[in-house]
Design a protein around this motif. Structure first.
Motif, PDB file in Angstrom:
ATOM      1  N   GLY A 187      52.063  50.184  32.360  1.00 14.83           N
ATOM      2  CA  GLY A 187      52.160  49.817  30.954  1.00 14.83           C
ATOM      3  C   GLY A 187      51.019  50.382  30.133  1.00 14.83           C
ATOM      4  N   PRO A 188      51.002  50.061  28.845  1.00 11.14           N
ATOM      5  CA  PRO A 188      49.996  50.632  27.952  1.00 11.14           C
ATOM      6  C   PRO A 188      48.604  50.049  28.191  1.00 11.14           C
ATOM      7  CG  PRO A 188      51.323  49.041  26.776  1.00 11.14           C
ATOM      8  CD  PRO A 188      51.931  49.180  28.144  1.00 11.14           C
ATOM      9  N   VAL A 189      47.611  50.805  27.770  1.00 17.80           N
ATOM     10  CA  VAL A 189      46.222  50.350  27.754  1.00 17.80           C
ATOM     11  C   VAL A 189      45.985  49.801  26.357  1.00 17.80           C
ATOM     12  CG1 VAL A 189      43.825  51.079  27.927  1.00 17.80           C
ATOM     13  CG2 VAL A 189      45.527  52.066  29.460  1.00 17.80           C
ATOM     14  N   GLN A 190      45.451  48.584  26.272  1.00 17.85           N
ATOM     15  CA  GLN A 190      45.260  47.959  24.969  1.00 17.85           C
ATOM     16  C   GLN A 190      43.805  47.562  24.771  1.00 17.85           C
ATOM     17  OE1 GLN A 190      48.212  44.808  25.328  1.00 17.85           O
ATOM     18  NE2 GLN A 190      49.558  45.996  23.988  1.00 17.85           N
ATOM     19  N   ILE A 191      43.351  47.748  23.548  1.00 21.19           N
ATOM     20  CA  ILE A 191      42.026  47.284  23.142  1.00 21.19           C
ATOM     21  C   ILE A 191      42.250  46.326  21.984  1.00 21.19           C
ATOM     22  CG2 ILE A 191      39.707  47.900  22.416  1.00 21.19           C
ATOM     23  CD1 ILE A 191      40.349  50.803  23.326  1.00 21.19           C
ATOM     24  N   HIS A 192      41.957  45.054  22.201  1.00 19.04           N
ATOM     25  CA  HIS A 192      42.135  44.027  21.179  1.00 19.04           C
ATOM     26  C   HIS A 192      40.797  43.722  20.516  1.00 19.04           C
ATOM     27  CE1 HIS A 192      46.247  43.006  22.274  1.00 19.04           C
ATOM     28  NE2 HIS A 192      45.874  43.200  23.530  1.00 19.04           N
ATOM     29  N   GLY A 193      40.840  43.391  19.238  1.00 14.19           N
ATOM     30  CA  GLY A 193      39.646  42.929  18.540  1.00 14.19           C
ATOM     31  C   GLY A 193      38.730  44.023  18.032  1.00 14.19           C
ATOM     32  N   LEU A 194      39.296  45.181  17.710  1.00 16.46           N
ATOM     33  CA  LEU A 194      38.492  46.253  17.133  1.00 16.46           C
ATOM     34  C   LEU A 194      38.389  46.084  15.620  1.00 16.46           C
ATOM     35  CD1 LEU A 194      39.910  49.397  18.959  1.00 16.46           C
ATOM     36  CD2 LEU A 194      37.694  48.303  19.345  1.00 16.46           C
ATOM     37  N   ASP A 195      37.271  46.483  15.066  1.00 22.42           N
ATOM     38  CA  ASP A 195      37.151  46.562  13.621  1.00 22.42           C
ATOM     39  C   ASP A 195      38.225  47.526  13.116  1.00 22.42           C
ATOM     40  OD1 ASP A 195      35.383  46.080  11.141  1.00 22.42           O
ATOM     41  OD2 ASP A 195      35.581  48.269  11.238  1.00 22.42           O
ATOM     42  N   TYR A 196      38.872  47.197  12.026  1.00 22.65           N
ATOM     43  CA  TYR A 196      39.997  47.994  11.537  1.00 22.65           C
ATOM     44  C   TYR A 196      39.637  49.464  11.337  1.00 22.65           C
ATOM     45  CZ  TYR A 196      43.613  49.826   8.490  1.00 22.65           C
ATOM     46  OH  TYR A 196      44.586  50.609   7.947  1.00 22.65           O
ATOM     47  N   ASP A 197      38.511  49.739  10.677  1.00 23.26           N
ATOM     48  CA  ASP A 197      38.123  51.129  10.416  1.00 23.26           C
ATOM     49  C   ASP A 197      37.875  51.885  11.721  1.00 23.26           C
ATOM     50  OD1 ASP A 197      38.318  50.805   7.662  1.00 23.26           O
ATOM     51  OD2 ASP A 197      36.212  50.216   7.458  1.00 23.26           O
ATOM     52  N   LEU A 198      37.254  51.229  12.688  1.00 19.71           N
ATOM     53  CA  LEU A 198      37.011  51.852  13.986  1.00 19.71           C
ATOM     54  C   LEU A 198      38.334  52.139  14.696  1.00 19.71           C
ATOM     55  CD1 LEU A 198      35.211  52.821  16.292  1.00 19.71           C
ATOM     56  CD2 LEU A 198      35.041  50.435  17.041  1.00 19.71           C
ATOM     57  N   ALA A 199      39.271  51.216  14.638  1.00 16.97           N
ATOM     58  CA  ALA A 199      40.580  51.425  15.268  1.00 16.97           C
ATOM     59  C   ALA A 199      41.272  52.642  14.651  1.00 16.97           C
ATOM     60  CB  ALA A 199      41.445  50.181  15.127  1.00 16.97           C
ATOM     61  N   GLN A 200      41.162  52.786  13.343  1.00 12.79           N
ATOM     62  CA  GLN A 200      41.777  53.940  12.677  1.00 12.79           C
ATOM     63  C   GLN A 200      41.125  55.239  13.151  1.00 12.79           C
ATOM     64  OE1 GLN A 200      44.555  52.347  11.711  1.00 12.79           O
ATOM     65  NE2 GLN A 200      44.573  53.750  10.001  1.00 12.79           N
ATOM     66  N   ARG A 201      39.785  55.251  13.232  1.00 14.79           N
ATOM     67  CA  ARG A 201      39.081  56.457  13.700  1.00 14.79           C
ATOM     68  C   ARG A 201      39.449  56.782  15.143  1.00 14.79           C
ATOM     69  NH1 ARG A 201      34.730  54.109  10.986  1.00 14.79           N
ATOM     70  NH2 ARG A 201      33.729  53.518  12.957  1.00 14.79           N
TER      71      ARG A 201
END
Length: 162
Positions: A131-145
């Motif tokens: 299944g997918p690798v998930q990272i929860h709880g990232l700052d929105y701007d960091l997730a976009q980058r």
């Protein structure tokens, strides 16, 4: 000669805003349970339910005090030009390493509560049966980058992601 794999924890913690987010999300669940028990008590008047209500409240307080901080200490992530590496969980802990050459899609997700806290979740779908690798709880701007960076790295990596 085979290279030695370094199984150290990933370098980056999730956003500090994840702690109040996880607390709020868990509190919503506990409020529903406690309200249901309170209504049950009010409708039946059965006094032993008071004990159940008190035990539930104690468990809720303990959960809300411990879980978010524990998860914050455990949840980590790291990306390189070659891999996406995550560690997650709070009781059952898991580490996942996904080669960039196996990435098929990179997505961000934000529910209403994540938007309120300025957070996002990153999902990296690979050609893995796990299944997918998930990272929860990232700052929105960091997730976009990270989404942009991983998409670029995936484009620059030879292979067909299968």
């Amino acid at each position: 000669m085979n290279a030695v794999v370094d199984l150290r924890p990933p370098a980056n913690l999730v956003s500090r805003k994840a702690v109040p987010f996880w607390t709020a999300r868990a509190a919503i669940g506990w409020v529903v349970v406690l309200a249901g028990e309170g209504v049950w008590l009010a409708l039946t008047g059965w006094f032993p339910l008071v004990v159940v209500l008190v035990v539930t409240a104690v468990l809720a307080i303990a959960h809300l005090a411990v879980m978010p901080r524990w998860r914050f200490r455990v949840h980590r992530w790291e990306t390189t030009a070659q891999v996406v590496y995550t560690q997650s969980g709070w009781i059952n802990q898991e580490r996942r390493i996904a080669p960039v050459s196996r990435i098929q899609t990179v997505d961000t997700e934000r529910g209403p509560l994540e938007r309120l806290f300025g957070l996002a979740n990153l999902t990296v779908t690979t050609a893995s049966a796990r299944g997918p690798v998930q990272i929860h709880g990232l700052d929105y701007d960091l997730a976009q980058r990270l989404t942009q960076e991983l998409a670029t790295n995936t484009q620059d990596t030879p292979g067909d992601a299968t």
